[in-house]
Design an enzyme around this catalytic site. Structure first.
Site, PDB file in Angstrom:
ATOM      1  N   ASP A 104       0.811  -1.218   0.000  1.00  0.00           N
ATOM      2  CA  ASP A 104       0.000   0.000   0.000  1.00  0.00           C
ATOM      3  C   ASP A 104       0.845   1.269   0.000  1.00  0.00           C
ATOM      4  O   ASP A 104       0.449   2.286  -0.566  1.00  0.00           O
ATOM      5  CB  ASP A 104      -0.833   0.016   1.300  1.00  0.00           C
ATOM      6  CG  ASP A 104      -2.333   0.063   1.030  1.00  0.00           C
ATOM      7  OD1 ASP A 104      -2.727   0.070  -0.144  1.00  0.00           O
ATOM      8  OD2 ASP A 104      -3.094   0.087   2.010  1.00  0.00           O
ATOM      9  N   TRP A 162      -1.693   8.421   5.318  1.00  0.00           N
ATOM     10  CA  TRP A 162      -1.206   7.227   4.619  1.00  0.00           C
ATOM     11  C   TRP A 162       0.181   6.804   5.067  1.00  0.00           C
ATOM     12  O   TRP A 162       0.657   5.745   4.676  1.00  0.00           O
ATOM     13  CB  TRP A 162      -1.179   7.457   3.099  1.00  0.00           C
ATOM     14  CG  TRP A 162      -0.614   8.796   2.704  1.00  0.00           C
ATOM     15  CD1 TRP A 162      -1.326   9.912   2.361  1.00  0.00           C
ATOM     16  CD2 TRP A 162       0.770   9.179   2.636  1.00  0.00           C
ATOM     17  NE1 TRP A 162      -0.476  10.961   2.105  1.00  0.00           N
ATOM     18  CE2 TRP A 162       0.824  10.535   2.253  1.00  0.00           C
ATOM     19  CE3 TRP A 162       1.977   8.509   2.862  1.00  0.00           C
ATOM     20  CZ2 TRP A 162       2.012  11.238   2.087  1.00  0.00           C
ATOM     21  CZ3 TRP A 162       3.169   9.199   2.706  1.00  0.00           C
ATOM     22  CH2 TRP A 162       3.178  10.543   2.317  1.00  0.00           C
ATOM     23  N   LYS A 186     -11.452   6.145   9.357  1.00  0.00           N
ATOM     24  CA  LYS A 186     -11.339   6.505   7.944  1.00  0.00           C
ATOM     25  C   LYS A 186      -9.878   6.639   7.558  1.00  0.00           C
ATOM     26  O   LYS A 186      -9.221   7.631   7.859  1.00  0.00           O
ATOM     27  CB  LYS A 186     -12.045   7.838   7.651  1.00  0.00           C
ATOM     28  CG  LYS A 186     -12.247   8.000   6.147  1.00  0.00           C
ATOM     29  CD  LYS A 186     -12.274   9.419   5.668  1.00  0.00           C
ATOM     30  CE  LYS A 186     -10.941   9.985   5.263  1.00  0.00           C
ATOM     31  NZ  LYS A 186     -10.229   9.282   4.197  1.00  0.00           N
ATOM     32  N   PRO A 187      -9.332   5.601   6.904  1.00  0.00           N
ATOM     33  CA  PRO A 187      -7.935   5.699   6.459  1.00  0.00           C
ATOM     34  C   PRO A 187      -7.834   6.535   5.183  1.00  0.00           C
ATOM     35  O   PRO A 187      -8.847   6.836   4.549  1.00  0.00           O
ATOM     36  CB  PRO A 187      -7.563   4.244   6.186  1.00  0.00           C
ATOM     37  CG  PRO A 187      -8.845   3.560   5.847  1.00  0.00           C
ATOM     38  CD  PRO A 187      -9.950   4.315   6.544  1.00  0.00           C
ATOM     39  N   GLU A 261      -3.197  15.796  15.247  1.00  0.00           N
ATOM     40  CA  GLU A 261      -1.765  15.489  15.108  1.00  0.00           C
ATOM     41  C   GLU A 261      -1.396  15.909  13.698  1.00  0.00           C
ATOM     42  O   GLU A 261      -1.775  15.243  12.727  1.00  0.00           O
ATOM     43  CB  GLU A 261      -1.513  13.984  15.278  1.00  0.00           C
ATOM     44  CG  GLU A 261      -1.941  13.410  16.604  1.00  0.00           C
ATOM     45  CD  GLU A 261      -0.992  13.746  17.736  1.00  0.00           C
ATOM     46  OE1 GLU A 261       0.078  14.331  17.461  1.00  0.00           O
ATOM     47  OE2 GLU A 261      -1.326  13.448  18.884  1.00  0.00           O
ATOM     48  N   GLY A 263       1.307  18.479  10.887  1.00  0.00           N
ATOM     49  CA  GLY A 263       2.607  18.425  10.214  1.00  0.00           C
ATOM     50  C   GLY A 263       3.760  18.936  11.060  1.00  0.00           C
ATOM     51  O   GLY A 263       3.585  19.320  12.223  1.00  0.00           O
ATOM     52  N   CYS A 295       5.908  12.702  10.003  1.00  0.00           N
ATOM     53  CA  CYS A 295       5.564  14.021  10.554  1.00  0.00           C
ATOM     54  C   CYS A 295       6.710  14.576  11.385  1.00  0.00           C
ATOM     55  O   CYS A 295       6.900  15.771  11.471  1.00  0.00           O
ATOM     56  CB  CYS A 295       4.294  13.918  11.391  1.00  0.00           C
ATOM     57  SG  CYS A 295       4.404  12.660  12.669  1.00  0.00           S
ATOM     58  N   GLU A 396       6.477  22.164   5.046  1.00  0.00           N
ATOM     59  CA  GLU A 396       6.726  20.728   5.192  1.00  0.00           C
ATOM     60  C   GLU A 396       6.805  20.094   3.791  1.00  0.00           C
ATOM     61  O   GLU A 396       5.915  20.293   2.967  1.00  0.00           O
ATOM     62  CB  GLU A 396       5.571  20.087   5.968  1.00  0.00           C
ATOM     63  CG  GLU A 396       5.801  18.621   6.260  1.00  0.00           C
ATOM     64  CD  GLU A 396       4.606  17.972   6.957  1.00  0.00           C
ATOM     65  OE1 GLU A 396       3.464  18.222   6.539  1.00  0.00           O
ATOM     66  OE2 GLU A 396       4.838  17.216   7.913  1.00  0.00           O
ATOM     67  N   LYS A 466       1.849  24.665  18.398  1.00  0.00           N
ATOM     68  CA  LYS A 466       1.638  25.599  17.273  1.00  0.00           C
ATOM     69  C   LYS A 466       0.892  24.888  16.125  1.00  0.00           C
ATOM     70  O   LYS A 466      -0.057  24.154  16.382  1.00  0.00           O
ATOM     71  CB  LYS A 466       2.988  26.194  16.833  1.00  0.00           C
ATOM     72  CG  LYS A 466       3.729  26.881  17.984  1.00  0.00           C
ATOM     73  CD  LYS A 466       4.876  27.761  17.505  1.00  0.00           C
ATOM     74  CE  LYS A 466       6.107  27.006  17.102  1.00  0.00           C
ATOM     75  NZ  LYS A 466       7.274  27.827  16.814  1.00  0.00           N
ATOM     76  N   GLY A 469      -0.392  20.950  15.922  1.00  0.00           N
ATOM     77  CA  GLY A 469      -1.590  20.302  16.450  1.00  0.00           C
ATOM     78  C   GLY A 469      -1.921  20.617  17.881  1.00  0.00           C
ATOM     79  O   GLY A 469      -1.241  21.408  18.544  1.00  0.00           O
TER      80      GLY A 469
HETATM   81  P1  NAD Z   1      -4.181  14.764   4.695  1.00  0.00           P
HETATM   82  O1  NAD Z   1      -4.445  15.893   5.632  1.00  0.00           O
HETATM   83  O2  NAD Z   1      -4.279  15.026   3.248  1.00  0.00           O
HETATM   84  O3  NAD Z   1      -5.175  13.543   4.995  1.00  0.00           O
HETATM   85  C1  NAD Z   1      -5.271  12.945   6.263  1.00  0.00           C
HETATM   86  C2  NAD Z   1      -6.624  12.253   6.371  1.00  0.00           C
HETATM   87  O4  NAD Z   1      -7.662  13.239   6.352  1.00  0.00           O
HETATM   88  C3  NAD Z   1      -6.938  11.319   5.194  1.00  0.00           C
HETATM   89  O5  NAD Z   1      -7.649  10.190   5.668  1.00  0.00           O
HETATM   90  C4  NAD Z   1      -7.822  12.194   4.313  1.00  0.00           C
HETATM   91  O6  NAD Z   1      -8.657  11.461   3.446  1.00  0.00           O
HETATM   92  C5  NAD Z   1      -8.624  12.933   5.362  1.00  0.00           C
HETATM   93  N1  NAD Z   1      -9.256  14.173   4.903  1.00  0.00           N
HETATM   94  C6  NAD Z   1      -8.874  14.985   3.886  1.00  0.00           C
HETATM   95  N2  NAD Z   1      -9.739  16.029   3.783  1.00  0.00           N
HETATM   96  C7  NAD Z   1     -10.673  15.875   4.747  1.00  0.00           C
HETATM   97  C8  NAD Z   1     -11.823  16.611   5.154  1.00  0.00           C
HETATM   98  N3  NAD Z   1     -12.184  17.726   4.537  1.00  0.00           N
HETATM   99  N4  NAD Z   1     -12.547  16.159   6.199  1.00  0.00           N
HETATM  100  C9  NAD Z   1     -12.184  15.042   6.853  1.00  0.00           C
HETATM  101  N5  NAD Z   1     -11.116  14.288   6.493  1.00  0.00           N
HETATM  102  C10 NAD Z   1     -10.358  14.692   5.466  1.00  0.00           C
HETATM  103  O7  NAD Z   1      -2.744  14.185   5.097  1.00  0.00           O
HETATM  104  P2  NAD Z   1      -1.928  13.017   4.367  1.00  0.00           P
HETATM  105  O8  NAD Z   1      -1.361  13.577   3.092  1.00  0.00           O
HETATM  106  O9  NAD Z   1      -2.730  11.775   4.321  1.00  0.00           O
HETATM  107  O10 NAD Z   1      -0.755  12.788   5.429  1.00  0.00           O
HETATM  108  C11 NAD Z   1       0.384  13.560   5.487  1.00  0.00           C
HETATM  109  C12 NAD Z   1       0.285  14.606   6.584  1.00  0.00           C
HETATM  110  O11 NAD Z   1       0.020  13.975   7.833  1.00  0.00           O
HETATM  111  C13 NAD Z   1       1.591  15.355   6.778  1.00  0.00           C
HETATM  112  O12 NAD Z   1       1.332  16.731   6.906  1.00  0.00           O
HETATM  113  C14 NAD Z   1       2.135  14.803   8.086  1.00  0.00           C
HETATM  114  O13 NAD Z   1       2.990  15.669   8.767  1.00  0.00           O
HETATM  115  C15 NAD Z   1       0.882  14.514   8.830  1.00  0.00           C
HETATM  116  N6  NAD Z   1       1.133  13.518   9.900  1.00  0.00           N
HETATM  117  C16 NAD Z   1       1.155  13.940  11.199  1.00  0.00           C
HETATM  118  C17 NAD Z   1       1.433  13.028  12.218  1.00  0.00           C
HETATM  119  C18 NAD Z   1       1.468  13.472  13.660  1.00  0.00           C
HETATM  120  O14 NAD Z   1       1.357  12.612  14.532  1.00  0.00           O
HETATM  121  N7  NAD Z   1       1.604  14.745  13.969  1.00  0.00           N
HETATM  122  C19 NAD Z   1       1.689  11.701  11.914  1.00  0.00           C
HETATM  123  C20 NAD Z   1       1.664  11.303  10.580  1.00  0.00           C
HETATM  124  C21 NAD Z   1       1.377  12.233   9.576  1.00  0.00           C
END
Ligand code: NAD
Length: 506
Positions: A104, A162, A186-187, A261, A263, A295, A396, A466, A469
């Site tokens: 995946d 992801w 919701k993944p 949580e 970026g 992240c 980021e 900040k 999150g």
């Molecule tokens: P993303 O914000 O695009 O998506 C995250 C999730 O939110 C996905 O399941 C997506 O489908 C969903 N989503 C998107 N739009 C939405 C909406 N309008 N309403 C509800 N849900 C919605 O992030 P990504 O590209 O999947 O992941 C990368 C980001 O995640 C990076 O910025 C990274 O830093 C952050 N991240 C943070 C942590 C942490 O613990 N702080 C851990 C891992 C990743």
């Protein structure tokens, strides 16, 4: 760069693409999702994600299951048994989970095996935390017994990104179930399969039907529904800062708590007195493991001026020697990025940084050679020659891209490191413990590592400051984030309240 050996693809039977809707396996009716194997672009599975209608059905089933007293009234050790059974199920299927997640996301099998083991540990930890967490008898003020107890919230939505799906899923699902809730997970659309495999394991644990759903699908469709629906009592979100901000605005409309949580653009700091080998290993691991898709990636490196040139030269040399390769190759250190679109986005960040004056010390392109042609590979990249105000130091990238900056002294370092919208993590390398303590206290961030990086304990709370999150996950208090505190006062005097006494005594 050496040519990659031919790696035999380790195949695994993938989930069939049906969704887990309130305990029933059903084909989704939402937008199409294509999961690909980023090492060669082959299609893992095409499936239909969850539509709003699928989500509403899952919510109705979750409501019914969560309201059932057979679940609500379970004693802690009885509820914990489900968490232990899920932990055992993950452990027994760890290799399968690892391979599905590698397909995946393109992550190395070495990493996805560790993530599967960690997910099992997370369920076990929250089972144990549930069994041993106390409610409080608070200090009496007068003739009343005063208690602080905790109730389930009801329905919890967990929205995950992801980059480490099984680990971020477990970090939310385990404490939310431990808290007595129903959970709708919701993944992200790029990584739906491993969460569907988790659904199979949860189902096999015997958890009552309806308490758990897995609903991959578009954020704007199923994600929005989960945030806006009046029956969802809390959203726990991990993902990008802009998505988190939007979600928090929607949540504010219904006064719903959210944990976010988000970026990062985390500073790593090397002082002149650091152990150079330790610092080099920490910096390399901090930014280039998981191909930088983390992240907490240490993406802004500050090096004390007196050792800057020598340290950076060694770092560039070590970066060029990293093994870029197929995720199934045990020697691989840097695997492909999650998706070709994401690789293009990372490449665009680098191209723009160079156009804005950054000096490219290494990387900055896709690796050459037939073995890399079909995968979403990108070379580990180091940039220098910019100030901390440059966009590449502020935004980021979420890829294997490091920017290096010199610093003069502690005051200069603290000013530069804190001059950023994010505040997720920080790494400090020095042999001077009091100095590392001073810096650790002065940096606005959720986590600090001293002479190490990217180490975790499920017992230790994690979260950001900040734009990184709000709220904390993990730790014994993690369950409380998914519960409502309630105060109960019980009269001990047996007498009417004195204020009303003249009216009630004859
Ligand atoms: P993303 O914000 O695009 O998506 C995250 C999730 O939110 C996905 O399941 C997506 O489908 C969903 N989503 C998107 N739009 C939405 C909406 N309008 N309403 C509800 N849900 C919605 O992030 P990504 O590209 O999947 O992941 C990368 C980001 O995640 C990076 O910025 C990274 O830093 C952050 N991240 C943070 C942590 C942490 O613990 N702080 C851990 C891992 C990743």
């Amino acid at each position: 760069m050496t040519e990659m050996p031919k790696i035999e693809t380790l195949d695994v039977e993938l989930p069939d693409g049906r969704l887990f809707v309130g305990g029933e396996w059903e084909a989704g009716t939402g937008a199409e999702i294509t999961s690909i194997f980023p090492a060669d672009g082959s299609v893992n599975r095409v499936l239909r994600g969850a539509s709003r209608e699928d989500g509403v059905r899952a919510i109705e089933r979750a409501k019914k299951a969560q309201a059932d007293l057979a679940w609500r009234n379970l004693r802690p050790h009885e509820r914990a048994r489900y968490l232990y059974a899920i932990a055992d199920g993950i452990a027994a299927n760890a290799e399968r989970i690892a391979r599905i997640q590698t397909r995946d996301t393109g992550k190395t099998l070495r990493e996805t095996r560790a993530l599967a083991a960690s997910a099992a540990g997370t369920f076990r930890y929250f089972g144990a935390a549930l069994e041993t967490s106390d409610e409080e008898l608070t200090t009496r003020r007068g003739d009343a017994l005063t208690l602080s107890i905790y109730e389930p919230l009801g329905l919890v939505a967990a929205i995950t990104p992801w980059n480490s799906p099984i680990a971020s899923d477990a970090q939310k699902v385990a404490p939310a179930l431990a808290g007595g809730n129903a959970v709708l997970l919701k993944p992200a659309s790029w990584s739906p399969l491993v969460s569907l495999e988790l659904a199979r394991i949860v189902e096999a644990s015997g958890l009552p039907k309806g308490l758990f759903s897995v609903l991959p699908g578009a954020g704007r469709e199923i994600g929005n529904l989960l945030v806006e629906h009046p029956d969802i009592a809390r959203v726990s979100f991990t993902g990008g800062t802009e998505t988190g901000r939007k979600l928090a605005r929607q949540a504010a409309e219904k006064l719903m708590p959210v944990s976010l949580e988000l970026g990062g653009k985390s500073p790593t700091i090397v002082f002149a007195d650091a152990d150079m080998e330790q610092a080099l290993a920490g910096i390399l691991y901090g930014i280039f493991s998981s191909s930088g898709q983390s992240c907490i990636a240490g993406s802004r490196l500050f090096v004390e001026r007196s050792i800057h040139d020598e340290f950076v030269a060694r770092l560039v040399q070590a970066t060029k020697a990293l093994k870029i390769g197929h995720p199934h190759d045990p020697a691989t250190q840097v695997a492909p990025l999650v998706h070709f679109d994401h690789r293009d986005a990372v490449a665009a960040h680098v191209a723009r940084a160079v156009a804005e004056g950054a000096e490219l010390l290494c990387g900055g392109s896709v690796p050459s050679g037939a073995a890399y042609e079909r995968g979403a590979y990108y070379l580990p990249t180091i940039l220098a020659g910019v100030s901390n105000t440059a966009r590449i130091c502020r935004e980021e990238v979420f890829g294997p891209v490091l920017v290096v900056l010199p610093f003069e002294d502690e005051a200069d370092l603290i000013r530069q490191a804190n001059d950023n919208d994010y505040g997720l993590a920080c790494g400090i390398w020095t042999k001077d413990f009091p100095k590392s303590w001073r810096i650790a206290r002065a940096i606005t961030t959720g986590t600090v590592w001293i002479n190490t990086y990217k180490q975790f304990s499920i017992s230790t709370p994690f979260g950001g400051e900040k734009d990184s999150g709000t709220g904390r996950e993990k730790g014994r208090a993690g369950i409380r984030a998914y519960m409502a505190q309630k105060a109960i006062y019980v009269d001990l005097s047996g007498a009417p309240l004195p204020w009303a006494a003249p009216q009630v005594t004859p």
